[in-house]
Scaffold this motif. Structure first.
Motif, PDB file in Angstrom:
ATOM      1  N   PRO A 291      71.270   2.330  22.787  1.00  0.00           N
ATOM      2  CA  PRO A 291      70.292   3.642  22.518  1.00  0.00           C
ATOM      3  C   PRO A 291      70.328   4.621  21.424  1.00  0.00           C
ATOM      4  N   ASP A 292      72.102   4.964  21.433  1.00  0.00           N
ATOM      5  CA  ASP A 292      72.807   5.959  20.764  1.00  0.00           C
ATOM      6  C   ASP A 292      72.680   5.674  19.296  1.00  0.00           C
ATOM      7  N   GLY A 293      71.776   4.338  19.188  1.00  0.00           N
ATOM      8  CA  GLY A 293      72.155   3.603  17.004  1.00  0.00           C
ATOM      9  C   GLY A 293      73.552   4.070  16.964  1.00  0.00           C
ATOM     10  N   LYS A 294      74.757   3.537  17.111  1.00  0.00           N
ATOM     11  CA  LYS A 294      75.621   3.126  16.681  1.00  0.00           C
ATOM     12  C   LYS A 294      75.765   1.761  16.009  1.00  0.00           C
ATOM     13  N   LYS A 295      74.850   1.290  17.246  1.00  0.00           N
ATOM     14  CA  LYS A 295      75.164  -0.597  17.384  1.00  0.00           C
ATOM     15  C   LYS A 295      74.107  -0.252  16.709  1.00  0.00           C
ATOM     16  N   ARG A 296      73.831  -1.628  15.359  1.00  0.00           N
ATOM     17  CA  ARG A 296      72.078  -2.248  14.819  1.00  0.00           C
ATOM     18  C   ARG A 296      72.667  -3.362  14.612  1.00  0.00           C
TER      19      ARG A 296
ATOM     20  N   GLY B 102      74.216  -9.526  19.376  1.00  0.00           N
ATOM     21  CA  GLY B 102      73.537  -8.489  19.767  1.00  0.00           C
ATOM     22  C   GLY B 102      73.641  -9.023  21.701  1.00  0.00           C
ATOM     23  N   LYS B 103      74.541  -9.908  22.128  1.00  0.00           N
ATOM     24  CA  LYS B 103      74.581 -10.290  23.581  1.00  0.00           C
ATOM     25  C   LYS B 103      75.179  -8.572  23.975  1.00  0.00           C
ATOM     26  N   GLU B 104      76.169  -8.056  23.588  1.00  0.00           N
ATOM     27  CA  GLU B 104      77.371  -6.852  23.978  1.00  0.00           C
ATOM     28  C   GLU B 104      76.434  -6.086  24.206  1.00  0.00           C
TER      29      GLU B 104
END
Length: 319
Positions: free
Chosen positions: A265-270, A298-300
């Motif tokens: 949601p914060d955009g830090k992970k993509r 992606g599971k994490e």
């Protein structure tokens, strides 16, 4: 005697435009129709982002109930608003040709803020996460309401811009007389749209053979295939929660090119994926792409999103 097909729709300007598009198509096939507007909670509750309401299919739920109760025969939706699992007894009857699927930044004529700190607005968690991934120093404010309402809020604010669906802007402008300065619109070609963005879908009761037969003649096969892949990707990833997920499939030169993304949601992970497949192998393609995302981290990220939802929208998501 052939019946009159009652087309249920939300009573927003855009939804009515979409319903009338289906009405026109059916009447060209000599089917009698009438429009039945129905207000949904998604139109009434405007002070919270959709992802904070905690309801999937908030714009479709009221119409589903009206159909099951026999008050309408057909419902027309923006396909991106429709849950990937339809209620029992309701089936997808037609997917209309897709309009422009892109997202557009409507701004005030000055894009210099992109190189520094700025504020844009959107009610979409997907758009917010992708924007923050690209512009981590920016702020994103919530923006809800119909196109005219959101445009007015943008003009009355100190925000530098707001994000809209290109299809919505194209459809609503001639219907309402809304004029948008093209010099103040920038297509976000780097932003991956919502699954099925730009497409319209008509649903009917499973046992309503007449309505289904009429609607089937409006179905656009290419859009049906592409949105099937995108929505399957969403379904496998989503797991019942609201997540920042984008997906776009296109058929070119007898190949289906697909791009999918999952973000925190914060955009830090993509997590992003680009794959191609032949049209003959499309049925499980979206699922395969989603599983690849999940297996590569992606599971994490989905676990973080579920934790974010459990703790509430104001909680921080650690990246």
């Amino acid at each position: 005697m052939e019946k009159t097909i009652r087309i249920g729709t939300r009573d927003s300007e855009l939804a009515l435009w979409q319903a009338n598009k289906v009405k026109e198509g059916l009447e060209q096939l000599d089917c009698r129709t009438e429009i039945v507007p129905v207000k949904s909670d998604g139109d009434i509750i405007l002070d919270k982002p959709l992802y904070e309401l905690g309801i999937t299919g908030i714009f479709t739920k009221t119409l589903d109930i009206a159909m099951i109760q026999g008050r309408i025969d057909v419902a027309v939706h923006s396909m991106k608003d429709v849950p990937t699992a339809l209620p029992k007894g309701i089936v997808q009857a037609a997917v209309l040709p897709r309009a422009d699927a892109a997202d557009v930044l409507v701004h005030k004529g000055d894009l210099s803020f992109l190189a520094k700190t700025g504020t844009i607005a959107t009610g979409s968690l997907r758009r917010k996460a992708q924007w923050l991934h690209r512009y981590p120093e920016h702020f994103v404010e919530n923006l809800r309401g119909n196109v005219n309402t959101r445009m007015r809020k943008l003009q009355d604010s100190e925000w530098q811009g707001a994000i809209f669906a290109a299809a919505g802007l194209e459809r609503i402008s001639p219907f309402t007389g809304t004029e948008i300065n093209p010099d103040h619109c920038t297509a976000l070609d780097w932003m991956i749209p919502a699954p099925a963005q730009g497409a319209m879908v008509a649903v009917a009761l499973e046992n309503d053979a007449y309505s289904k037969e009429c609607l089937s003649k409006l179905n656009h096969r290419e859009t049906e295939v592409c949105t099937h892949i995108e929505r399957q990707f969403l379904r496998v990833l989503e797991g019942g929660c609201t997540a920042p997920i984008g997906a776009k499939a296109e058929i070119k030169d007898n190949q289906i090119a697909f791009t999918g993304v999952l973000l925190s949601p914060d955009g830090k992970k993509r997590h992003i994926i680009h794959r191609e497949v032949t049209p003959d192998d499309y049925l499980r393609f979206g699922e395969a792409c989603a599983l690849e995302i999940l297996e590569s981290g992606g599971k994490e990220t989905m676990n973080l999103i579920r934790l974010h939802e459990t703790k509430g929208p104001d909680s921080k998501v650690s990246s």
